[in-house]
Design a protein around this motif. Structure first.
Motif, PDB file in Angstrom:
ATOM      1  N   HIS B  63       0.802  -1.227   0.000  1.00  0.00           N
ATOM      2  CA  HIS B  63       0.000   0.000   0.000  1.00  0.00           C
ATOM      3  C   HIS B  63       0.839   1.282   0.000  1.00  0.00           C
ATOM      4  N   ILE B 105       1.263  -6.518  -4.909  1.00  0.00           N
ATOM      5  CA  ILE B 105      -0.001  -6.364  -4.190  1.00  0.00           C
ATOM      6  C   ILE B 105      -0.384  -7.728  -3.624  1.00  0.00           C
ATOM      7  N   HIS B 107      -2.976  -9.384  -3.123  1.00  0.00           N
ATOM      8  CA  HIS B 107      -3.914 -10.266  -3.838  1.00  0.00           C
ATOM      9  C   HIS B 107      -3.409 -10.683  -5.211  1.00  0.00           C
ATOM     10  N   ASP B 126      -7.716  -6.970   4.568  1.00  0.00           N
ATOM     11  CA  ASP B 126      -7.942  -6.167   3.380  1.00  0.00           C
ATOM     12  C   ASP B 126      -9.213  -6.664   2.709  1.00  0.00           C
ATOM     13  N   HIS B 128     -10.384  -6.583  -0.226  1.00  0.00           N
ATOM     14  CA  HIS B 128     -10.346  -7.205  -1.557  1.00  0.00           C
ATOM     15  C   HIS B 128      -9.778  -8.613  -1.557  1.00  0.00           C
ATOM     16  N   SER B 337      -3.721  -1.940  -9.866  1.00  0.00           N
ATOM     17  CA  SER B 337      -4.479  -2.403  -8.696  1.00  0.00           C
ATOM     18  C   SER B 337      -4.712  -3.906  -8.708  1.00  0.00           C
ATOM     19  N   CYS B 338      -5.237  -4.413  -7.594  1.00  0.00           N
ATOM     20  CA  CYS B 338      -5.521  -5.846  -7.501  1.00  0.00           C
ATOM     21  C   CYS B 338      -6.727  -6.237  -8.346  1.00  0.00           C
ATOM     22  N   CYS B 398       0.298  -0.777  -4.898  1.00  0.00           N
ATOM     23  CA  CYS B 398      -1.111  -0.367  -4.960  1.00  0.00           C
ATOM     24  C   CYS B 398      -1.262   0.959  -5.698  1.00  0.00           C
ATOM     25  N   CYS B 401      -4.451   3.403  -6.612  1.00  0.00           N
ATOM     26  CA  CYS B 401      -5.723   2.817  -6.192  1.00  0.00           C
ATOM     27  C   CYS B 401      -6.206   3.498  -4.926  1.00  0.00           C
ATOM     28  N   LEU B 402      -5.278   3.859  -4.065  1.00  0.00           N
ATOM     29  CA  LEU B 402      -5.654   4.605  -2.857  1.00  0.00           C
ATOM     30  C   LEU B 402      -4.542   5.578  -2.508  1.00  0.00           C
ATOM     31  N   ASN B 420     -10.904  -0.214  -8.061  1.00  0.00           N
ATOM     32  CA  ASN B 420     -12.208  -0.736  -7.648  1.00  0.00           C
ATOM     33  C   ASN B 420     -13.074   0.234  -6.858  1.00  0.00           C
ATOM     34  N   ARG B 426     -10.811   8.931  -2.691  1.00  0.00           N
ATOM     35  CA  ARG B 426     -10.113   7.648  -2.654  1.00  0.00           C
ATOM     36  C   ARG B 426      -8.719   7.733  -3.296  1.00  0.00           C
TER      37      ARG B 426
HETATM   38  S1  SF4 Z   1      -7.778  -2.400  -3.454  1.00  0.00           S
HETATM   39 FE1  SF4 Z   1      -6.117  -1.090  -4.062  1.00  0.00          FE
HETATM   40  S2  SF4 Z   1      -5.160  -0.559  -2.120  1.00  0.00           S
HETATM   41 FE2  SF4 Z   1      -6.413  -2.359  -1.723  1.00  0.00          FE
HETATM   42  S3  SF4 Z   1      -5.028  -4.096  -2.035  1.00  0.00           S
HETATM   43 FE3  SF4 Z   1      -6.048  -3.693  -3.974  1.00  0.00          FE
HETATM   44  S4  SF4 Z   1      -4.631  -2.384  -5.071  1.00  0.00           S
HETATM   45 FE4  SF4 Z   1      -4.054  -2.298  -2.933  1.00  0.00          FE
END
Ligand code: SF4
Lengths: 195, 456
Positions: B63, B105, B107, B126, B128, B337-338, B398, B401-402, B420, B426
């Motif tokens: 992250h 990441i 995931h 997390d 996700h 991102s994931c 990440c 994504c955030l 996502n 965000r």
């Molecule tokens: S949603 Fe975004 S911040 Fe969360 S694990 Fe996936 S890539 Fe990283």
């Protein structure tokens, strides 16, 4: 964890739906490695608006948040619960909670109270018209009482008991350590290991 | 009476089940990252507890990591990453730190290493974590208290969830991707539609998806309110897993595949809820609002607000009802991102960008989900396609994504993003996000307005 039985306090109406965890506490604050001190981060972006309800001095010291549906959607950040608690909230009332948020809340002793949408609107009306109105969140009787309104809510017996006793989940699970070991012995050997 | 996939996995992990108490479920794999773990390790230390099964635990840094070369300059971010390193060292947990060949990441690396397998229970601090359900695992996000609980006991007390089938009927039209499908599903059922359920995605269009596509779909289950999304394992799953570093080998492989085949939902099983989705009616999909349920076909216009939440969203997004979505100009395009940071996603972007240039007005960030994805993409020459087109090719993490690392939107900036969440702020305070597929992201990069490849 602090026991929760019956809590009386003033309430803040947060008349918004889908209050997601990025609004409750933005990602920037998740970098901290401590478990307390998040009160300044709560609803950070919204608090910059002088009109935002938490900036209304009449609600200073309120301990119950009355929010619209789908409260706590989004991430698994438990910081959202810590921020609400650090700010002084003991209970959040909403017509619907995101699952992870609800679970996190009960782990830390913040009571998520799910009421009918009409009841929540009525509570919001009550505390909007009279910010000094006192609400009672009664976990023993599973009901919320406000001037002119009594609403009952559901919560499973186990979670209720745990909250009322202020019990830590890990300690409870460790009383079943033998069951965990028995289960472990039965796992297929081909399951992956990281080490 | 038959059982569903989710019920079979649940039942196979029951450590303990008694009336009036949550079930105690065994956890096969615990993924850890820097953000939601420091307070959990502190809790263990304070109670004098150990990690029960470090051999079922794995950690990565994702992250906070910058996606450009060099160390973390933000002190608070660095402290958090350093805390993870210290904790993993002290408690004996395997860690893939920045610079490691398997970093990425959380995931993305679990499946890539073959650690995510059908029928397993997988958790991570997390939301996700639902991504791993693409393999027919029961995978869900947990909070920090639960992270501590799993570290200490390798189990979790949980209420048995309800089951929901999302039956996707028909095939996706050409040019319509897994991301469009899941965005369409969330528009249909809403951000609370899956609340309290484990979703099983079923039907022809799901079976036709690659593992990458399935991960995209399951990843966003949480955006529909469901803690977990699953897809029954099949030949596609087995082909993806075979020969991965942690996949079973030899006779174990044969035994495992036999078991995995038995996990599919029985014909006579029933779901608590069934939702039908018409795949043939879908097209490239984008969001216009501030939650993932506020979406529409790219060919449509910004809708009339139905309620106060819609009005607030339009105001935040600075959009007027009736504006064609294709007229919306963006400042930034984020691919990663994931949800969409895997090799197949990057290939889709390269297919659009090859021989084209990104618009002068647009900053384009392409961020692989892991170091391995980065290396694979570079081996295929995708990085050259990206940089020749004028996009930035970054390191794994990440990213945008955030807003926890240097990649952020400035206040008022607008992005087309393959991530996502389009929540307010965000991707950076005051930033405005449109969720899109990798193909739409790439076409948007070319024109500077929300665009599908077919429009080019
Ligand atoms: S949603 Fe975004 S911040 Fe969360 S694990 Fe996936 S890539 Fe990283």
């Amino acid at each position: 964890m602090e026991k929760f039985t019956v809590h009386a306090g003033r309430a803040v109406p947060l008349c918004r739906s889908n209050v997601d965890t990025d609004q409750i506490i933005p990602a920037e604050y998740l970098k901290r490695v401590t478990r307390t001190g998040f009160d300044d981060a709560l609803f950070k972006a919204w608090r910059e608006d002088p009109e935002f309800v938490l900036n209304d001095k009449r609600y200073d010291g309120a301990t119950i948040l009355v929010a619209g549906p789908d409260f706590g959607t989004g991430s698994s950040r438990e910081h959202a619960v810590w921020a609400l608690q650090d700010y002084g909230f003991r209970a959040v009332i909403s017509p619907r909670f995101a699952d992870i948020f609800r679970g996190n809340a009960t782990k830390g002793g913040l009571l998520p109270v799910q009421l009918e949408a009409a009841e929540v609107v009525e509570l919001q009306r009550i505390c909007t018209t009279d910010p000094t109105a006192e609400l009672v969140v009664d976990l023993v009787e599973r009901e919320v009482r406000a001037p002119g309104l009594t609403a009952s809510f559901e919560i499973d017996d186990y979670t209720r008991w745990r909250l009322m006793e202020g019990l830590d989940d890990i300690g409870l699970t460790l009383t079943h350590e033998a069951d965990i070991s028995t289960f472990e012995a039965s796992r297929p050997t081909w399951l992956p290991a990281t080490a | 009476m038959g059982r569903t996939l989710a019920e079979k996995v649940w039942d196979a992990h029951l450590v303990r089940s008694t009336d009036n108490e949550p079930d105690l479920l065994y956890i096969d794999l615990h993924l850890v990252h820097e953000v939601t773990s420091p307070q959990a390790f502190d809790g263990l230390r304070a109670a004098g507890r150990k990690v029960r099964r470090p051999d079922l635990t794995i950690a990565t840094e994702d992250h906070n990591v910058p996606t450009t070369a060099g160390p973390i300059t933000d002190i608070v971010s660095r402290t958090q990453v350093e805390a993870l390193r210290t904790n993993c060292e002290e408690f004996g947990v395997r860690l893939h730190p920045m610079g490691d060949a398997s970093q990425g990441i959380v995931h993305v690396i679990g499946p890539q290493l073959g650690l995510t397998q059908p029928g397993m229970t997988v958790v991570c601090g997390d939301s996700h974590t639902s991504t791993h359900g693409a393999f027919g695992a029961l995978a869900f996000g947990i909070g920090t208290s639960e992270v501590e609980h799993v570290l200490a006991t390798q189990s979790l007390p949980l209420q048995r969830p309800k089951t929901m089938a999302i039956e996707v009927e028909g095939a996706l039209p050409p040019g319509v991707t897994a991301k469009d499908l899941i965005l369409g599903i969330i528009t249909q059922i809403g951000t609370g539609g899956g609340q309290g359920y484990v979703i099983e995605y079923r039907g022809e269009a799901i079976r036709a998806l690659s593992m990458e596509g399935r991960m995209t779909v399951c990843n966003m289950s949480i955006e529909a309110g469901a803690r977990a999304g699953m897809i029954a394992p099949d030949e596609t799953t087995f082909a993806y897993l075979e020969n991965r570093p942690h996949a079973p080998k030899g006779a174990d492989w044969v035994e495992a595949v036999q078991y995995w085949r038995s996990l599919a939902t029985d014909d006579d099983a029933s779901f608590d809820k069934v939702v039908t989705v018409d795949a043939t009616a879908l097209s490239p999909w984008v969001t216009w609002g501030t939650n993932p349920g506020q979406g529409a076909p790219l060919s449509a216009a910004v809708p009339q607000p139905r309620d106060g939440a819609d009005e607030r969203a339009l105001e935040y997004m600075n959009l007027t009802a009736g504006t064609p979505l294709r007229d919306i100009a963006v400042d930034t395009v984020f691919v990663g991102s994931c949800t969409n940071g895997r090799l197949e996603d990057l290939r889709a972007v390269a297919d659009v960008l090859r021989g084209r240039q990104v618009a002068d007005s647009v900053r384009v960030l392409i961020v692989p989900g892991s170091v391995e994805v980065k290396e694979q993409a570079e081996a295929e020459g995708l990085d050259e396609v990206f940089t020749a087109a004028g996009a930035e090719w970054r390191g794994a993490g990440c990213s945008m994504c955030l807003a926890m690392n240097p990649d952020k939107l400035a206040p008022g900036e607008r992005s087309a993003s393959t991530s996502n969440r389009n929540f307010e702020g965000r991707q950076g305070p005051g930033g405005r996000t449109h969720l899109v597929s990798p193909a739409v992201a790439a076409a948007t990069a070319v024109t500077g307005r929300l665009t599908a490849p077919a429009d080019l």
